[in-house]
Write an enzyme that holds these catalytic residues in place. Structure first.
Site, PDB file in Angstrom:
ATOM      1  CB  ALA A 179     -11.466   0.969   1.685  1.00 12.51           C
ATOM      2  CE  LYS A 180      -4.297  -0.326  -1.581  1.00  7.68           C
ATOM      3  NZ  LYS A 180      -3.833  -1.588  -0.989  1.00  7.68           N
TER       4      LYS A 180
END
Ligand code: NAD
Length: 439
Positions: free
Chosen positions: A128-129
């Site tokens: 994720a980011k």
């Protein structure tokens, strides 16, 4: 040597005579660039077409609006992103950056990178980011705190120790993580230490987390030199970027006996044939913010640093610094990618032809997420490890991961980057096959 301005962060790759054009490698679109590598690995491992389609898309892309009241009383509205690429191996894991230039494409690329990175080192996280489009240098501490808390509140049902766990990235730090944890805990009315990693030690952070990425770079660099039959002591290294990753890597490599002949940051580079005193340079940066003016060597530009005659080049600043434009001038035996995406896919080909041994970002800078994993484990068990335990376990995972990637590279006669992608794509695909498709 002369002092120039910093390198272009977005490479304007112009074609070079004699270098084959790579129409699929979008050098200035990080998502397409990353996907070009994924596609190549998927083809080599004969990835099932259905799983290929799944992995090509992020699971979730969220855009939130972040209205806050400025100190002046005016209202400003910022844009925030969170992208979860894949959670088949575990909760989404990835940093949050505050940057005026952050785009959804960049966040998508970084989220997918995290999926592959966690799989390469075989820790139970997906990718994720997140990002907020803002310039933190133009915000007061109180405004920054309001941005952080409102962003967290907007994502309150997305984040969680079992679902999506942020960490620091560009322009975010331990303090920002503390605000996220506190906001989350207030909403959920539970302690929830494991919702973020990279926290201050006092509220559940892990010893050794701050140095972990630079330490991982040092460990894989030593493994690469050993593999190539090159000495560790006396090898010449240059480090681009003198922040968390670059300064720690430079310091630890120096302690291992390498000679750090050059370091740089956004303001300048510094070159000293006899080695830079890293502690002294760090003290200068603490007092003056940038390396500019540091008297411990000759000023050089970032571009000049990249073309020095070296044993190890360690880019630890920003994306797209080694490109089709300058790769032919790189003069090193090993590149250790401390930054995410410092080498464009087009440059890979040129480096391979030159015989440069590249330790790819998803392996080289995975020390940070590995110790984030340790932090999450410590938070969940409520039992904290001493620093030696953290360092020893990080070393064990990093050495094993390097060996795993090297083995794939030898077995398939491919470079280390392709091998790292093949290994991680295989590991993620295996979990998809076992879990099956929920419908
Ligand atoms: P940081 O903000 O602490 O340091 C960045 C450094 O790069 C600073 O010295 C800055 O002056 C320099 N810099 C910025 N723009 C530059 C330019 N155009 N040319 C030369 N130098 C420039 O950031 P960091 O945490 O050290 O992260 C550096 C890179 O490593 C990023 O790509 C980040 O995504 C990656 N990374 C960081 C971690 C981590 O744990 N911090 C983990 C994995 C990957």
């Amino acid at each position: 040597m002369t002092k120039n301005s910093p390198v272009d962060t977005v490479a304007s790759d112009v074609p070079v005579a004699g270098v084959a054009q790579e129409p699929n490698f979008g050098d200035d679109n990080p998502f397409e660039d990353m996907m070009a590598r994924f596609d190549h690995a998927a083809e080599l491992v004969s990835l099932d077409p259905g799983i290929y389609k799944v992995l090509r898309q992020p699971e979730k892309q969220i855009i939130v609006s972040i209205p806050i009241q400025l100190d002046t009383g005016d209202v400003e509205v910022f844009t925030g992103y969170r992208v979860i690429h894949n959670t088949s191996r575990g909760p989404g894991k990835g940093g949050i950056r505050f940057d005026p230039n952050v785009t959804i494409d960049e966040v998508k690329a970084l989220a997918a990178w995290m999926t592959w990175k966690c799989a390469v080192v075989n820790i139970p996280f997906g990718g994720a980011k997140g990002g907020v489009v803002c310039d933190p240098t133009k915000l007061s501490d109180a405004e920054l705190e309001r941005v952080t808390r409102r962003y967290t509140a907007a994502l309150i049902n997305v984040l969680g120790p079992e679902s999506d766990i942020p960490a620091p990235d560009v322009n975010t730090n331990e303090r920002v993580m503390a605000w996220i944890m506190d906001t989350y805990a207030m909403h959920k009315q539970s302690a929830s230490h494991g919702v973020v990693t990279g926290k201050p030690i006092e509220i559940g952070g892990s010893l050794g987390r701050r140095e972990a990425t630079g330490r991982g770079c040092m460990i894989v660099t030593k493994e690469a030199l050993k593999h190539l039959g090159l000495p560790v002591r006396g090898s010449r290294v240059a480090v681009q970027g003198f922040g968390n990753v670059g300064s720690v890597a430079a310091k630890l490599l120096g302690q291992e006996g390498l000679t750090v002949v050059a370091v740089s940051d956004a303001s300048t580079g510094v070159y000293n044939e006899n080695g830079i005193y890293i502690d002294e340079a760090l003290q200068w940066v603490r007092e003056n913010r940038y390396l500019d003016g540091y008297p411990g060597g000759d000023a050089i530009s970032n571009e000049e640093l990249l073309s020095l005659e070296l044993d190890v080049l360690l880019p630890a600043a920003v994306e797209n610094v080694i490109t089709r434009r300058n790769a032919a001038g790189i003069n090193t035996k090993v590149i250790c990618e401390g930054a995410n995406g410092p080498t464009t896919a087009a440059a890979d080909r040129i480096l391979e032809d030159k015989g440069v041994f590249v330790i790819p970002d998803i392996l080289a800078n995975a020390g940070g997420v590995t110790v984030s994993y340790f932090e999450w484990v410590q938070n969940r068990s409520g039992y904290f490890w001493d620093e030696k335990t953290v360092v020893d376990r990080l070393e064990a995972i990093t050495v094993r991961s390097f060996a795993d990637v090297l083995e794939v590279s030898k077995r398939h006669s491919v470079d280390m980057r392709t091998a790292a992608y093949m290994l991680s794509v295989e590991r993620v695909a295996a979990v998809h096959r076992i879990r099956g498709m929920y419908a």
